[in-house]
Structure formats: C-alpha cells, structure tokens
Design an enzyme around this catalytic site. Structure first.
Site, PDB file in Angstrom:
ATOM      1  N   GLU A   1      -7.307   5.196   6.872  1.00 18.64           N
ATOM      2  CA  GLU A   1      -7.062   6.599   6.506  1.00 18.64           C
ATOM      3  C   GLU A   1      -8.232   7.177   5.714  1.00 18.64           C
ATOM      4  O   GLU A   1      -8.475   8.382   5.734  1.00 18.64           O
ATOM      5  CB  GLU A   1      -5.718   6.702   5.755  1.00 18.64           C
ATOM      6  CG  GLU A   1      -4.561   6.586   6.748  1.00 18.64           C
ATOM      7  CD  GLU A   1      -3.315   5.887   6.231  1.00 18.64           C
ATOM      8  OE1 GLU A   1      -3.108   5.842   5.015  1.00 18.64           O
ATOM      9  OE2 GLU A   1      -2.545   5.382   7.080  1.00 18.64           O
TER      10      GLU A   1
ATOM     11  N   GLY B   1       2.467  -0.826   4.585  1.00 19.35           N
ATOM     12  CA  GLY B   1       2.465   0.587   4.239  1.00 19.35           C
ATOM     13  C   GLY B   1       3.872   1.114   4.024  1.00 19.35           C
ATOM     14  O   GLY B   1       4.491   0.887   2.976  1.00 19.35           O
TER      15      GLY B   1
ATOM     16  N   HIS C   1      -9.998   1.568   4.101  1.00 20.67           N
ATOM     17  CA  HIS C   1      -8.736   1.737   4.831  1.00 20.67           C
ATOM     18  C   HIS C   1      -8.944   2.776   5.943  1.00 20.67           C
ATOM     19  O   HIS C   1      -9.702   3.736   5.776  1.00 20.67           O
ATOM     20  CB  HIS C   1      -7.621   2.180   3.874  1.00 20.67           C
ATOM     21  CG  HIS C   1      -6.285   2.174   4.542  1.00 20.67           C
ATOM     22  ND1 HIS C   1      -5.855   3.225   5.320  1.00 20.67           N
ATOM     23  CD2 HIS C   1      -5.317   1.236   4.593  1.00 20.67           C
ATOM     24  CE1 HIS C   1      -4.656   2.919   5.815  1.00 20.67           C
ATOM     25  NE2 HIS C   1      -4.311   1.719   5.384  1.00 20.67           N
TER      26      HIS C   1
ATOM     27  N   ASN D   1       0.860  -1.194   0.000  1.00 19.55           N
ATOM     28  CA  ASN D   1       0.000   0.000   0.000  1.00 19.55           C
ATOM     29  C   ASN D   1       0.892   1.239   0.000  1.00 19.55           C
ATOM     30  O   ASN D   1       1.360   1.674   1.041  1.00 19.55           O
ATOM     31  CB  ASN D   1      -0.915  -0.035   1.241  1.00 19.55           C
ATOM     32  CG  ASN D   1      -1.786   1.211   1.335  1.00 19.55           C
ATOM     33  OD1 ASN D   1      -1.900   1.972   0.367  1.00 19.55           O
ATOM     34  ND2 ASN D   1      -2.397   1.410   2.494  1.00 19.55           N
ATOM     35  N   TRP D   2       1.123   1.756  -1.187  1.00 20.34           N
ATOM     36  CA  TRP D   2       2.052   2.890  -1.323  1.00 20.34           C
ATOM     37  C   TRP D   2       1.477   4.183  -0.762  1.00 20.34           C
ATOM     38  O   TRP D   2       2.189   5.190  -0.662  1.00 20.34           O
ATOM     39  CB  TRP D   2       2.406   3.095  -2.805  1.00 20.34           C
ATOM     40  CG  TRP D   2       3.319   2.057  -3.382  1.00 20.34           C
ATOM     41  CD1 TRP D   2       3.801   0.933  -2.753  1.00 20.34           C
ATOM     42  CD2 TRP D   2       3.868   2.039  -4.706  1.00 20.34           C
ATOM     43  NE1 TRP D   2       4.608   0.225  -3.614  1.00 20.34           N
ATOM     44  CE2 TRP D   2       4.671   0.880  -4.821  1.00 20.34           C
ATOM     45  CE3 TRP D   2       3.760   2.886  -5.807  1.00 20.34           C
ATOM     46  CZ2 TRP D   2       5.358   0.556  -5.990  1.00 20.34           C
ATOM     47  CZ3 TRP D   2       4.445   2.561  -6.974  1.00 20.34           C
ATOM     48  CH2 TRP D   2       5.235   1.410  -7.066  1.00 20.34           C
ATOM     49  N   LYS D   3       0.185   4.189  -0.465  1.00 11.86           N
ATOM     50  CA  LYS D   3      -0.469   5.421   0.019  1.00 11.86           C
ATOM     51  C   LYS D   3      -0.182   6.575  -0.952  1.00 11.86           C
ATOM     52  O   LYS D   3      -0.216   6.352  -2.163  1.00 11.86           O
ATOM     53  CB  LYS D   3      -0.046   5.718   1.461  1.00 11.86           C
ATOM     54  CG  LYS D   3      -0.267   4.492   2.368  1.00 11.86           C
ATOM     55  CD  LYS D   3      -0.144   4.773   3.832  1.00 11.86           C
ATOM     56  CE  LYS D   3      -0.410   3.489   4.623  1.00 11.86           C
ATOM     57  NZ  LYS D   3      -0.493   3.681   6.065  1.00 11.86           N
TER      58      LYS D   3
ATOM     59  N   SER E   1       2.485  -1.871  10.638  1.00  9.94           N
ATOM     60  CA  SER E   1       3.894  -1.961  11.035  1.00  9.94           C
ATOM     61  C   SER E   1       4.557  -3.280  10.674  1.00  9.94           C
ATOM     62  O   SER E   1       5.435  -3.757  11.402  1.00  9.94           O
ATOM     63  CB  SER E   1       4.045  -1.688  12.539  1.00  9.94           C
ATOM     64  OG  SER E   1       3.607  -0.379  12.821  1.00  9.94           O
TER      65      SER E   1
ATOM     66  N   GLY F   1       2.006   2.396  11.140  1.00 10.00           N
ATOM     67  CA  GLY F   1       3.038   3.418  10.932  1.00 10.00           C
ATOM     68  C   GLY F   1       4.267   3.292  11.795  1.00 10.00           C
ATOM     69  O   GLY F   1       5.128   4.162  11.771  1.00 10.00           O
TER      70      GLY F   1
ATOM     71  N   GLU G   1      -6.519  -4.292  10.319  1.00  9.16           N
ATOM     72  CA  GLU G   1      -5.449  -3.337  10.607  1.00  9.16           C
ATOM     73  C   GLU G   1      -5.771  -2.572  11.887  1.00  9.16           C
ATOM     74  O   GLU G   1      -6.607  -1.666  11.871  1.00  9.16           O
ATOM     75  CB  GLU G   1      -5.302  -2.343   9.450  1.00  9.16           C
ATOM     76  CG  GLU G   1      -4.991  -3.005   8.129  1.00  9.16           C
ATOM     77  CD  GLU G   1      -4.345  -2.027   7.150  1.00  9.16           C
ATOM     78  OE1 GLU G   1      -3.126  -2.127   6.965  1.00  9.16           O
ATOM     79  OE2 GLU G   1      -5.049  -1.174   6.607  1.00  9.16           O
TER      80      GLU G   1
HETATM   81  P1  PGA Z   1       2.154   0.650   7.889  1.00  5.43           P
HETATM   82  O1  PGA Z   1       0.731   0.883   7.168  1.00  5.43           O
HETATM   83  O2  PGA Z   1       2.722  -0.624   7.303  1.00  5.43           O
HETATM   84  O3  PGA Z   1       2.946   1.850   7.556  1.00  5.43           O
HETATM   85  O4  PGA Z   1       1.866   0.490   9.352  1.00  5.43           O
HETATM   86  C1  PGA Z   1      -0.148  -0.154   6.957  1.00  5.43           C
HETATM   87  C2  PGA Z   1      -1.413   0.397   6.337  1.00  5.43           C
HETATM   88  O5  PGA Z   1      -1.858   1.480   6.729  1.00  5.43           O
HETATM   89  O6  PGA Z   1      -1.976  -0.230   5.419  1.00  5.43           O
END
Ligand code: PGA
Length: 255
Positions: free
Chosen positions: A102, A236, A100, A13-15, A215, A176, A170
C-alpha cells in the site's frame, strides 16, 4: 535453533484502523489476552503511528512487540507529515514494516525501500521488508519483480546485518480477501526468495526469516504454516477483528 527463534511470528498490521484510541485500546487488550495463551506465538502489533507510544508504554509484558507501519528514511528535518525511524524507536517500536504494497501503490519506489531498510537498521529496528508482485504472469515475470524488490530493498544491508532483516512476501493480488495463495505456490516462492538472498549473501542467507501475508485468517493459517517454509504471517483485516484474530492465534497455539 533456540526456542525463541522457533516461535511463529504474527504481525498484526492494523493499517489505518481503528478510528479511536479507545477502540485501539480494546483491540489491544483482546490481542494481549490471546497472545498470553499462546507462548509459542510471537505477536507484533503494527498500529497507526499515532497510537504506538501510548499502547507500548501502557504494556508491561513481554509477549507483544510493536512495529511502525512506515517511516521516512531521512534522520530528521523538514518533512511535514512524516515520522522518522528514530522517532518510532523512541516510541518503543522494535520492528518496522518497509515497502508494504500500500506504500508502494502510494508511490514508494524500490530505491526508497532500500533507504528505509538501512535507516531502520541504523536506528536499532528490525525491518520487515515487504515484497510481492501485483499480478501473476504465466511467463513467470513475478519472480523477476520479487527479485528486483529484494535486491533494491537490501542494497545497503551489509552481510553482518542480513539476519536482522525479515522478508514479508505478500502477493498483492491476494490481499484483503479470505483465501491465501496456495501453500504450494508459497513454497515455490519461499525457495526463490531464499535462493536470491543466498546468491547475494552466501550461506548466512539461509537464516533469514520469511513471512507470508495476504488474506491470512483463522481457517487457513495452519495449513500455510505446515505446508510452506514460512516462519509466520503478516495479517491485515483479520488483525482488527478481535474475535477472528483471537481464533487465528488459537489455531496456531498448539503447534
Ligand atoms: P490482509 O492484508 O490480511 O487484509 O490481506 C495483509 C497486508 O496487507 O499486510
């Protein structure tokens, strides 16, 4: 179980990264190289939508699939700034992240995630329904939060389609960083998620894949995979660090 279904799934997930298409191309090349050396790992890249088609068209192999990070549940129309699941499918996505945390933090409701899961399915995409509590409460309230997210997210999924949905758990409080939640707690949560789906759909619910995200990195993925009943990960920040993501895939390649 055939070999295909036994693969470990890793969603990158490159966001909202990286900043340029040139950098995206370099990251993609590194990811591709790592994926080619790990035939037992199935890599799904979820890039920013604006890079999706270019990356997918240029890729001729079979080791990597693509996901859209989000889309609107309406089929078409006056929705400035949005993209549809049909457009994502046309841009060669085969998966769609839905709900997600976010997106939820930006206002997406449980009701909307339900609409999106259904829209993804009707546009031939495999939805990855993301669920997870923002914080853990001693009284176990996080279980009811997750149950409600599952019920609402699956509200329009008929029994015949439930095995086309993937669940991504998640825990928002663990996203993060560098430390996952404990595999033991994930074990408990995976059983709870499974039970909730089986309550709604019956035995077919046992085949639904569950991923863990938050994470995940090269140092902790193997432990989580061996100690908790998960089929893979949503990754992420480590997925946009070519060196670390390569190490992560490598750490799972010998499973
Ligand atoms: P992270 O994000 O690996 O940076 O914790 C995971 C996600 O939000 O999909």
């Amino acid at each position: 179980m055939n070999l295909m279904s036994a693969k470990t799934i890793i969603v990158a997930n490159w966001k909202m990264n990286p900043n340029t298409f040139q950098e995206a191309g370099a990251l993609f090349e590194a990811t591709k190289k790592a994926a080619e050396k790990a035939p037992n790992v199935s890599v799904i890249i979820a890039p920013p939508a604006i890079y999706l088609r270019d990356l997918a068209v240029r890729y001729k192999g079979k080791r990597i699939s693509f996901a859209v990070q989000n889309a609107h549940y309406e089929e078409e129309g006056a929705f400035t700034g949005e993209i549809s699941f049909a457009q994502a499918h046309d841009a060669r996505a085969t998966y769609a992240l839905v709900g997600h945390s976010e997106r939820r933090a930006a206002g997406e409701t449980n009701y909307e995630t339900g609409k999106k899961v259904a829209a993804a399915l009707s546009n031939k995409l495999i939805p990855i329904l993301c669920v997870g509590e923002s914080q853990r409460a001693k009284n176990g309230e996080h279980f009811s939060v997750v149950k409600e997210q599952l019920r609402a997210g699956l509200q329009d999924v008929p029994p015949a389609k439930i095995t086309r949905v993937i669940i991504g758990y998640e825990p928002v409080w663990a996203i993060g960083g560098e430390t996952t939640m404990s595999p033991r707690d994930m074990h408990e949560m995976a059983i709870f998620i499974r039970k909730t789906i089986v309550e709604i759909y019956g035995d077919v619910g046992h085949s639904v894949k569950i991923l863990y995200g938050a994470s995940v990195g090269e140092k902790n993925a193997l432990a989580m995979l061996s100690e908790a009943p998960v089929r893979g990960f949503i990754v992420g920040h480590v997925s946009v660090d070519a060196e670390r993501f390569t190490a992560l895939i490598k750490s799972l390649a010998t499973l």
